[in-house]
Design a protein around this motif. Structure first.
Motif, short mmCIF file in Angstrom:
data_model
loop_
_atom_site.label_atom_id
_atom_site.label_comp_id
_atom_site.label_asym_id
_atom_site.label_seq_id
_atom_site.Cartn_x
_atom_site.Cartn_y
_atom_site.Cartn_z
N VAL A 108 0.89 -1.16 0.00
CA VAL A 108 0.00 0.00 0.00
C VAL A 108 0.93 1.21 0.00
O VAL A 108 1.63 1.44 0.99
CB VAL A 108 -0.93 0.02 1.23
N PRO A 109 1.02 1.95 -1.10
CA PRO A 109 2.08 2.95 -1.23
C PRO A 109 2.17 3.97 -0.11
O PRO A 109 3.28 4.41 0.24
CB PRO A 109 1.75 3.61 -2.57
N GLU A 110 1.04 4.36 0.50
CA GLU A 110 1.10 5.32 1.60
C GLU A 110 1.70 4.71 2.87
O GLU A 110 2.05 5.43 3.80
CB GLU A 110 -0.30 5.84 1.94
N VAL A 111 1.81 3.38 2.89
CA VAL A 111 2.20 2.69 4.11
C VAL A 111 3.60 2.09 4.02
O VAL A 111 4.44 2.29 4.91
CB VAL A 111 1.18 1.59 4.46
N ASN A 112 3.88 1.33 2.96
CA ASN A 112 5.15 0.59 2.88
C ASN A 112 5.73 0.59 1.48
O ASN A 112 6.16 -0.45 0.96
CB ASN A 112 4.96 -0.84 3.39
N ALA A 113 5.76 1.75 0.85
CA ALA A 113 6.27 1.85 -0.52
C ALA A 113 7.69 1.31 -0.65
O ALA A 113 8.07 0.78 -1.70
CB ALA A 113 6.21 3.31 -0.99
N GLN A 114 8.48 1.43 0.42
CA GLN A 114 9.87 1.01 0.35
C GLN A 114 10.01 -0.49 0.10
O GLN A 114 11.05 -0.95 -0.41
CB GLN A 114 10.61 1.38 1.64
N ALA A 115 8.98 -1.27 0.42
CA ALA A 115 9.04 -2.72 0.23
C ALA A 115 9.00 -3.12 -1.24
O ALA A 115 9.26 -4.28 -1.57
CB ALA A 115 7.88 -3.39 0.98
N ILE A 223 1.92 -5.88 6.00
CA ILE A 223 2.10 -4.53 5.46
C ILE A 223 2.61 -3.56 6.52
O ILE A 223 3.50 -2.75 6.26
CB ILE A 223 0.77 -4.00 4.89
N LEU A 224 2.04 -3.63 7.72
CA LEU A 224 2.28 -2.58 8.72
C LEU A 224 3.24 -3.01 9.82
O LEU A 224 4.28 -2.38 10.03
CB LEU A 224 0.94 -2.13 9.31
N GLN A 327 -1.24 3.11 -8.18
CA GLN A 327 -0.24 3.76 -7.31
C GLN A 327 1.02 2.91 -7.19
O GLN A 327 2.14 3.43 -7.17
CB GLN A 327 -0.83 4.02 -5.93
N ILE A 328 0.85 1.60 -7.11
CA ILE A 328 2.01 0.70 -7.09
C ILE A 328 2.80 0.85 -8.38
O ILE A 328 4.03 0.93 -8.37
CB ILE A 328 1.57 -0.76 -6.89
N ALA A 329 2.09 0.90 -9.51
CA ALA A 329 2.76 1.07 -10.80
C ALA A 329 3.53 2.38 -10.85
O ALA A 329 4.65 2.45 -11.39
CB ALA A 329 1.72 1.01 -11.93
N GLU A 330 2.96 3.42 -10.26
CA GLU A 330 3.65 4.71 -10.22
C GLU A 330 4.94 4.63 -9.41
O GLU A 330 5.98 5.14 -9.83
CB GLU A 330 2.72 5.78 -9.64
N VAL A 331 4.87 3.98 -8.25
CA VAL A 331 6.07 3.82 -7.42
C VAL A 331 7.10 2.94 -8.13
O VAL A 331 8.30 3.24 -8.14
CB VAL A 331 5.70 3.22 -6.05
N LEU A 332 6.63 1.87 -8.76
CA LEU A 332 7.53 0.97 -9.48
C LEU A 332 8.27 1.72 -10.58
O LEU A 332 9.49 1.57 -10.73
CB LEU A 332 6.72 -0.18 -10.08
N GLY A 333 7.55 2.52 -11.34
CA GLY A 333 8.18 3.30 -12.39
C GLY A 333 9.17 4.31 -11.86
O GLY A 333 10.28 4.47 -12.39
N ARG A 334 8.78 4.98 -10.79
CA ARG A 334 9.61 6.04 -10.23
C ARG A 334 10.86 5.51 -9.52
O ARG A 334 11.95 6.07 -9.65
CB ARG A 334 8.77 6.86 -9.25
#
Length: 340
Positions: A108-115, A223-224, A327-334
């Motif tokens: 969940v990008p707002e929670v654990n994007a670093q994973a 996740i948390l 949102q996951i796709a956005e983080v993955l791309g970035r």
């Protein structure tokens, strides 16, 4: 430079929402393809002003495609996700198949994007259960401040969480109430859903909980924080779209309701609507089509030393599924692919 994106299950409710949200958020797309089973072959779906005709998932070659957003059931995912991943296409999966795999990040990008950096182990990223996604968005900033010990959650989940068949059953049964000669017995749900609530989602487990309730426990821990104790009661309600949750939280440290309200107001993905007056809260019908997770009814729990209660509402087809995947796709791309 943009990405080549495949939407798997593009004719379903979640697949169509994925297409809508990719367009709304101006995701950097160079090419997009809509994939479906053969029975839906040629069905037209929209991507902004563009009309896409679905192609056959069974024969599709994922080689050269950057990401595939899967919105099909676990059985189809089990067959086609490994093929896509092996071809070098990163899979973002909305089914439950990979959520509990230690080698697959559950994001969940707002929670654990670093994973997300763990995606390379299998080239697959899992999207959480719809009821879990909105809850952990609300819990994360409070956990960072006061450390959560225990969560007691009761859900009020819309029929769209059961797919198109769930929506149709509520609609047909509601109409039949006013036309007694046209009886519509339950087929998708275990009891009548119109004008009723059903405390049963997914199958029963040996301990008396349902699998939906177990998912909330297991996914929140992954996740948390694995130390958080969670107990859930999941209920299907006669609402078309929008999941609601009554959440009771016990913290290690005291957290004042006013500070909690301020923290949530400043947190990503959250909208606080919390006035102690008639209508000063959000209901499911008001969240439909919105990106936010809405929080209302924030108040101290006087029965324990460090407790809060809150009400949480979100569009389950968006934050609970399609939006979170995008949102996951956005983080993955970035963070990982870095083409856009």
């Amino acid at each position: 430079m943009g990405y080549r994106i495949a939407i798997v299950g593009a004719t379903g409710n979640v697949g169509r929402e994925m297409l809508n949200i990719l367009h709304e958020r101006t995701f950097p797309v160079d090419e997009i393809v809509a994939l479906a089973s053969r029975r839906s072959l040629g069905t037209e779906v929209s991507f902004g002003d563009t009309t896409l005709k679905t192609k056959d998932l069974e024969t599709f070659d994922f080689t050269g495609w950057d990401m595939a957003l899967f919105a099909v059931g676990s059985e189809a995912t089990k067959t086609y996700a490994p093929k896509a991943a092996k071809a070098g296409c990163v899979v973002i999966d909305n089914s439950s198949l990979y959520r509990y795999d230690a080698d697959v990040p559950l994001i969940v990008p707002e929670v654990n994007a670093q994973a997300i950096h763990g995606y390379a182990k299998k080239n697959i990223i899992a999207n959480p259960n719809c009821s879990t996604a909105q809850m952990v968005v609300a819990l994360k900033p409070l956990h960072d401040r006061a450390r959560i010990k225990r969560v007691v959650v009761s859900t009020y989940q819309s029929v769209s969480g059961a797919g198109k068949d769930g929506i149709d059953e509520l609609w047909d049964q509601t109409k039949s109430i006013y036309n007694p000669t046209d009886s519509k017995p339950p087929t998708k749900f275990t009891k009548q859903i119109a004008f009723n609530v059903i405390p049963h989602i997914d199958v029963f487990l040996d301990d008396g909980s349902t699998k939906e309730e177990w998912k909330m426990v297991a996914e929140t821990k992954k996740i948390l924080d694995p130390a958080i104790k969670v107990t859930a009661t999941c209920v299907r309600v006669p609402v078309f779209v929008g999941h609601s949750e009554s959440i009771n939280i016990e913290f290690e440290d005291f957290l004042d309701e006013h500070e909690a309200r301020d923290i949530l107001r400043e947190s990503p993905g959250i909208m606080v609507i919390d006035k102690r007056e008639d209508g000063g809260y959000v209901t499911p019908i008001e969240c439909v089509g919105d990106y936010a997770t809405f929080i209302s009814r924030i108040r101290q729990d006087s029965t324990i030393d460090n407790g809060l209660n809150l009400w949480c509402v979100s569009d389950n087809l968006r934050k609970g599924a399609a939006l979170n995947a995008v949102q996951i796709a956005e983080v993955l791309g970035r963070e990982c692919l870095k083409k856009g």
